[in-house]
Design a protein around this motif. Structure first.
Motif, PDB file in Angstrom:
ATOM      1  N   GLU A  13      26.628  27.976  75.695  1.00  0.00           N
ATOM      2  CA  GLU A  13      27.697  28.247  74.729  1.00  0.00           C
ATOM      3  C   GLU A  13      27.399  27.716  73.328  1.00  0.00           C
ATOM      4  OE1 GLU A  13      31.381  26.836  76.367  1.00  0.00           O
ATOM      5  OE2 GLU A  13      31.424  28.408  77.896  1.00  0.00           O
ATOM      6  N   ASN A  14      26.345  26.925  73.183  1.00  0.00           N
ATOM      7  CA  ASN A  14      25.986  26.346  71.887  1.00  0.00           C
ATOM      8  C   ASN A  14      24.544  26.716  71.559  1.00  0.00           C
ATOM      9  OD1 ASN A  14      28.403  24.427  71.305  1.00  0.00           O
ATOM     10  ND2 ASN A  14      27.881  24.087  73.445  1.00  0.00           N
ATOM     11  N   GLU A  15      24.293  27.068  70.306  1.00  0.00           N
ATOM     12  CA  GLU A  15      22.946  27.491  69.919  1.00  0.00           C
ATOM     13  C   GLU A  15      21.911  26.381  70.119  1.00  0.00           C
ATOM     14  OE1 GLU A  15      21.251  30.145  66.414  1.00  0.00           O
ATOM     15  OE2 GLU A  15      21.910  28.187  65.682  1.00  0.00           O
ATOM     16  N   ILE A  16      22.245  25.173  69.661  1.00  0.00           N
ATOM     17  CA  ILE A  16      21.322  24.042  69.797  1.00  0.00           C
ATOM     18  C   ILE A  16      22.098  22.866  70.387  1.00  0.00           C
ATOM     19  CG2 ILE A  16      19.741  22.444  68.640  1.00  0.00           C
ATOM     20  CD1 ILE A  16      19.572  24.495  66.330  1.00  0.00           C
ATOM     21  N   VAL A  17      21.553  22.299  71.457  1.00  0.00           N
ATOM     22  CA  VAL A  17      22.170  21.144  72.108  1.00  0.00           C
ATOM     23  C   VAL A  17      21.106  20.068  72.279  1.00  0.00           C
ATOM     24  CG1 VAL A  17      23.424  20.298  74.140  1.00  0.00           C
ATOM     25  CG2 VAL A  17      23.739  22.663  73.388  1.00  0.00           C
TER      26      VAL A  17
END
Length: 104
Positions: A13-17
């Motif tokens: 759900e997040n581009e960069i984690v």
């Protein structure tokens, strides 16, 4: 929700984690600080998760990625590596190329 399901949801759900020690504003190890510096330099939004605050996440991320060390960086749902790999990818332009043609 299991820890593995929670991790999967976060990285998809997040581009960069970044799973790290500390948070982007206050990294608690040199390797985490190195990753934050690189990610700040590319100018993309990212989330940093402090594994020191959650022992289940701390162990779960190592199992999820089959990678024993922290920090761990995920881009677009894919595990790309830790500090040294992220630094190398930044130095050779590979990290920036992952976002070519996209606005932040």
């Amino acid at each position: 929700m299991s820890t593995s399901d929670r991790i999967r949801q976060l990285v998809t759900e997040n581009e960069i984690v970044v799973f790290m020690k500390g948070n982007p504003a206050a990294p608690q190890c040199g390797f985490s600080a190195g990753v934050v510096k690189v990610l700040d330099a590319i100018g993309r939004p990212y989330i940093g998760l402090n594994v020191l605050e959650d022992p289940f996440l701390r162990e779960g991320i190592k199992e999820y990625s089959d990678w024993p060390t922290l920090p761990q960086v995920y881009v677009k749902g894919e595990f790309i590596g830790g500090c040294d790999i992220v630094r190398d990818m930044f130095a050779n332009g590979e990290l920036q190329a992952m976002f070519a043609g996209e606005s932040a």
